[in-house]
Design a protein around this motif. Structure first.
Motif, PDB file in Angstrom:
ATOM      1  N   GLY A   1      -8.867 -57.896 -17.030  1.00 51.98           N
ATOM      2  CA  GLY A   1      -8.923 -58.963 -16.036  1.00 51.98           C
ATOM      3  C   GLY A   1      -9.847 -58.665 -14.870  1.00 51.98           C
ATOM      4  O   GLY A   1     -10.177 -59.566 -14.095  1.00 51.98           O
ATOM      5  N   ASP A   2     -10.297 -57.401 -14.726  1.00 47.21           N
ATOM      6  CA  ASP A   2     -11.186 -57.029 -13.620  1.00 47.21           C
ATOM      7  C   ASP A   2     -12.652 -57.309 -13.925  1.00 47.21           C
ATOM      8  O   ASP A   2     -13.491 -57.229 -13.025  1.00 47.21           O
TER       9      ASP A   2
ATOM     10  N   LEU B   1      -3.469 -47.079 -14.288  1.00 46.79           N
ATOM     11  CA  LEU B   1      -2.566 -48.175 -14.641  1.00 46.79           C
ATOM     12  C   LEU B   1      -1.479 -47.701 -15.609  1.00 46.79           C
ATOM     13  O   LEU B   1      -0.359 -48.218 -15.585  1.00 46.79           O
TER      14      LEU B   1
ATOM     15  N   TRP C   1      -5.029 -54.349 -21.183  1.00 47.93           N
ATOM     16  CA  TRP C   1      -5.112 -55.811 -21.006  1.00 47.93           C
ATOM     17  C   TRP C   1      -5.259 -56.166 -19.527  1.00 47.93           C
ATOM     18  O   TRP C   1      -6.042 -57.052 -19.167  1.00 47.93           O
ATOM     19  N   GLN C   2      -4.514 -55.467 -18.672  1.00 48.60           N
ATOM     20  CA  GLN C   2      -4.623 -55.702 -17.231  1.00 48.60           C
ATOM     21  C   GLN C   2      -6.025 -55.358 -16.730  1.00 48.60           C
ATOM     22  O   GLN C   2      -6.617 -56.090 -15.930  1.00 48.60           O
ATOM     23  N   ARG C   3      -6.571 -54.259 -17.205  1.00 47.59           N
ATOM     24  CA  ARG C   3      -7.907 -53.828 -16.762  1.00 47.59           C
ATOM     25  C   ARG C   3      -8.976 -54.837 -17.169  1.00 47.59           C
ATOM     26  O   ARG C   3      -9.936 -55.066 -16.418  1.00 47.59           O
TER      27      ARG C   3
ATOM     28  N   PRO D   1       3.665 -55.764 -19.189  1.00 47.82           N
ATOM     29  CA  PRO D   1       3.893 -54.408 -18.683  1.00 47.82           C
ATOM     30  C   PRO D   1       5.370 -54.043 -18.727  1.00 47.82           C
ATOM     31  O   PRO D   1       6.243 -54.913 -18.615  1.00 47.82           O
TER      32      PRO D   1
ATOM     33  N   SER E   1      -0.711 -52.790 -22.428  1.00 56.28           N
ATOM     34  CA  SER E   1      -0.626 -53.624 -21.225  1.00 56.28           C
ATOM     35  C   SER E   1      -1.590 -53.138 -20.148  1.00 56.28           C
ATOM     36  O   SER E   1      -2.170 -53.953 -19.415  1.00 56.28           O
ATOM     37  N   ALA E   2      -1.805 -51.819 -20.032  1.00 52.16           N
ATOM     38  CA  ALA E   2      -2.743 -51.305 -19.039  1.00 52.16           C
ATOM     39  C   ALA E   2      -4.173 -51.728 -19.390  1.00 52.16           C
ATOM     40  O   ALA E   2      -4.946 -52.127 -18.510  1.00 52.16           O
TER      41      ALA E   2
END
Length: 251
Positions: A125-126, A72, A121-123, A42, A118-119
């Motif tokens: 993980g949920d 995000l 990729w982060q999502r 990020p 990055s947003a």
């Protein structure tokens, strides 16, 4: 992921396309694996703007909102644009778009590619049904009757009922599947950088068509603009050789 694993869907490439697909499959009954060489990091709000940006229209914003990714992105930074001015430098052609004409607050957003990646990729993980494999590289794969068998460079193997190639212009998945492509050279290169203009960009995307190619100014949230200057390769090489002051003069 163990040395040998199965997934309903394996996506090679964790960029904007691959990760958007993976998010769309999140919380479904399908097991999904995303294979990505380098996970995006990020951006901090203090970091300078990345050179590579994308213009995201309202349809894409609605998709990102539905996937739970838009907050995000806005938490990092996005740059709305309300108008577009496109004109021909050698003629009278002119096109103007205004978000007010369609009853919207804006036409879209200019967003740094890394913010989008990055947003997403982060999502990912949920989702309990999505596995992120990174750093990981596809070494080879074989197509069998009802599945594909993949081998990664670290010797892990994956089998899947659906293999998705989202690994860019030189896709190894496409090549391995024997899918032909046809391309040609435009005899153009694009020079990208960020600039600060004397006058406000007015949350407007400006594009001027020059004889050698278009020059675009894309508004950023900090008042600067990301430019994309498409021109001939010799001219692009000369622009890159100039000092910042000389480049600004040419611009």
């Amino acid at each position: 992921v163990s040395a040998n694993a199965n997934a309903d869907v394996v996506i090679i490439g964790g960029g904007m396309v691959g990760n958007t697909l993976a998010c769309s499959l999140g919380d479904s009954d399908l097991s999904v694996a995303v294979v990505e060489a380098q996970a995006p990091l990020p951006l901090t709000t203090a970091a300078p703007a990345e050179l590579r940006v994308s213009a995201i229209n309202l349809a894409s914003q609605r998709l990102f909102t539905a996937l739970g990714v838009w907050p995000l992105m806005t938490a990092q930074r996005v740059s709305p644009f309300r108008e577009m001015e496109v004109w021909d430098s050698t003629g009278s052609g002119l096109i103007h778009f205004d978000s007010a004409e369609i009853g919207q607050a804006h036409l879209g957003h200019i967003i740094e590619n890394r913010v989008i990646q990055s947003a997403l990729w982060q999502r990912l993980g949920d989702f309990t049904n999505v596995t992120r494999l990174s750093p990981a590289h596809l070494l080879e794969f074989e197509r069998e009757e009802h599945q594909a068998r993949l081998k990664l460079e670290d010797q892990r193997t994956l089998t899947t009922r659906l293999l998705v190639g989202a690994d860019g212009a030189h896709s190894r998945v496409r090549q391995g599947a024997g899918i032909a492509s046809h391309g040609w050279a435009y005899d153009q290169e694009a020079v990208v950088t960020t600039v600060r203009t004397e006058q406000s960009h007015q949350e407007t995307a400006w594009q001027r068509f020059l004889p050698d190619g278009p020059l675009a100014f894309l508004p950023l949230s900090d008042g600067r603009s990301s430019i994309v200057w498409s021109t001939t390769p010799p001219h692009a090489a000369r622009l890159l050789s100039l000092s910042p002051e000389q480049f600004a003069y040419e611009l």
